[in-house]
Write a protein that holds these residues in place. Sequence first.
Motif, PDB file in Angstrom:
ATOM      1  N   VAL A   1      14.529 -18.148   0.735  1.00  0.00           N
ATOM      2  CA  VAL A   1      15.362 -17.460  -0.251  1.00  0.00           C
ATOM      3  C   VAL A   1      16.789 -17.540   0.259  1.00  0.00           C
ATOM      4  CG1 VAL A   1      15.853 -15.286  -1.434  1.00  0.00           C
ATOM      5  CG2 VAL A   1      13.478 -15.884  -0.849  1.00  0.00           C
TER       6      VAL A   1
ATOM      7  N   PHE B   1      10.177 -10.647  -5.117  1.00  0.00           N
ATOM      8  CA  PHE B   1      10.175 -12.044  -4.698  1.00  0.00           C
ATOM      9  C   PHE B   1       8.998 -12.785  -5.312  1.00  0.00           C
ATOM     10  CE2 PHE B   1      12.384 -10.176  -0.864  1.00  0.00           C
ATOM     11  CZ  PHE B   1      13.633 -10.643  -1.235  1.00  0.00           C
ATOM     12  N   ARG B   2       9.229 -14.068  -5.600  1.00  0.00           N
ATOM     13  CA  ARG B   2       8.184 -14.910  -6.150  1.00  0.00           C
ATOM     14  C   ARG B   2       6.915 -14.857  -5.287  1.00  0.00           C
ATOM     15  NH1 ARG B   2      11.397 -18.913  -3.130  1.00  0.00           N
ATOM     16  NH2 ARG B   2      13.100 -17.703  -4.020  1.00  0.00           N
TER      17      ARG B   2
ATOM     18  N   TYR C   1       9.024  -7.224  -1.622  1.00  0.00           N
ATOM     19  CA  TYR C   1      10.423  -7.159  -2.038  1.00  0.00           C
ATOM     20  C   TYR C   1      11.211  -6.262  -1.087  1.00  0.00           C
ATOM     21  CZ  TYR C   1      14.421  -6.888  -5.275  1.00  0.00           C
ATOM     22  OH  TYR C   1      15.659  -6.986  -5.854  1.00  0.00           O
TER      23      TYR C   1
ATOM     24  N   ASP D   1      11.785 -14.937  -9.035  1.00  0.00           N
ATOM     25  CA  ASP D   1      12.450 -13.774  -8.436  1.00  0.00           C
ATOM     26  C   ASP D   1      13.032 -12.911  -9.539  1.00  0.00           C
ATOM     27  OD1 ASP D   1      11.867 -14.809  -5.927  1.00  0.00           O
ATOM     28  OD2 ASP D   1      13.777 -15.871  -5.770  1.00  0.00           O
TER      29      ASP D   1
ATOM     30  N   THR E   1      19.161 -16.396  -6.814  1.00  0.00           N
ATOM     31  CA  THR E   1      18.318 -17.162  -5.892  1.00  0.00           C
ATOM     32  C   THR E   1      17.974 -18.545  -6.422  1.00  0.00           C
ATOM     33  OG1 THR E   1      16.185 -16.427  -6.789  1.00  0.00           O
ATOM     34  CG2 THR E   1      17.241 -15.010  -5.131  1.00  0.00           C
TER      35      THR E   1
END
Length: 574
Positions: free
Chosen positions: A343, A333-334, A303, A329, A324
Amino acid sequence: MNIKNQIHKASLGIAFFGMLCGMNACTTQKEYSQSNDIDYPQPKIADSNIQNPTVIGEPFVLVGENFKNAKVYIGETPCTEITVSATEDTINAVLPRIFETSQLRVVNAYKQEVLSESAFEPIYPLTENVEYPTLITRGQVFTIKGTNVDLIYEVVVGGHTIEVDGINSNASQINVLAPSDLADEVTIKVSTYNAESNVPESGSITVEDAGEFFDPVEPVVLFDFEDGVNPYEPGDVTPENGLDAGNGISKGRGDHYLTVRKADGDGWTSWMGQLYYGQPIDLVTFTDPHLSFQINSENSQGYFQLEIGQNGNKNGADFKASNTGNEGDNYVFRATNNEWQWVTVSLKELELSDWGGGLEAVDIKGTLDFVKLSYKQGNGANPYILNLDNVMITDGPVIVAKELENFETATYIWEDNGGGATNSIDGGSMSAIAGDHYIHVNLDGATSWNWTGTLKMDNSNSLDLSGVTDPHLSFWVNTGNAKGNLQFEIYQNDTKFGSDIDRENYYVETNGEWTLYTFRLSTMSWSNWGGDAEKPDFTGTLDYLAFGFSTGNIDGERYEMNVDDIMITDGPMF
């Protein structure tokens, strides 16, 4: 910058080469730290070849001492292309093209400065050969071209007066934002810093409303790491950081990407470092500016937070599903599971947090002072892992609706047509642009209009486009040192349609460089290749989409096509 009342008419002037009297200067000691009991080296100017009055945009030399890491200004306007000699006694720089009559100012690494005694007056050349647009779209940018058009400071269009700051513009082109309430027919009149330019008023120009879609401008690349230099700046702690240090992953796009990892990211407590882009970013030509980038978190998560500066103010923002569009997220972040994913967040819709910097929202027609990516673990798990590539300001979101073929399995479906072409994985002289693999097709001594073979793609079968707002066919091409050509084949409603990569020359030539092609499917020229349907329906489902490796107008020469990363995107790819 208010210099309209100091417009200088072009004159010959007198050249003062070696203007010692004008450059004898006073120095000012600035506070360099909390303790001011150290005599920091003071810059001094002994000589220069700058003239007075001086021609804008000209290179010049300063000779003196204590010029370490110096910055040079004329008034408050920075000079460009500054180089300081290894002995720190000579500066080469270039004057800006727009500035007030001002003293020259040198500031060294110790924040000590020197001012020239003389104030230098700019000589502005004529603005000539002006070309006005033939059509203006309400609420969008139009272009004025010509010679020295960056020296236009005011544009009057349809009775609306618009101030123009050309200091960051190209000398041959400026961009002007059209008011949204223009009449159907307008004229344009401009004013220039050299009053003798006498640029004529335009003829009548038609004005239209904006359509459903727009043609994007080129992105501003903040970081793509292709220079091979690691720009990461450590913070309170120093995680592992470097280029191309991913574990078990392919490349993103291009040859390099940034890797940051730490066994214990320490949640929100530790600031691990940053990427800082400090060049001004003028958004006026953008219709829908987004911050877009690629991430790969391997088998973990990573992240960073976003900080943006504008008009001397700043504030920050976090990445979450609401901006996003990805449910994974959430102040982290995923997890990408070893895949590269995009992204993309709208600057217009970006919700800024109050970090005390005073910026309430991004003005999407203004100029960004800086963009900073501030690395923290956020809500992520340990270990902290984030690979990053292609950080850009894009004119619209980057949305991959369907990956058709990226060749990363090193396999593909080739339907040979007996045309004699050689096809393989990675058979060209270049490396892949995306990931590690691409398809290569070549034929020496090609004859024209030879359909050598067809690339079939399983992911293009029963291709449902109903959920894609603005479907584009996007892919990369490299023709090596030869020429190449492609045709496209789709099938729908018992009808075959065909189109071409180029309908002017029927070949393309990229001179050994990877080139991105991104076509709006609905505006491509589709020919009926058999069947009763009049045209394709790109709001429905295609039975298939295939690439035909056809030689087109290439005759008696080498045919070569290297293709990578074929996808359907929602809007253009950048």
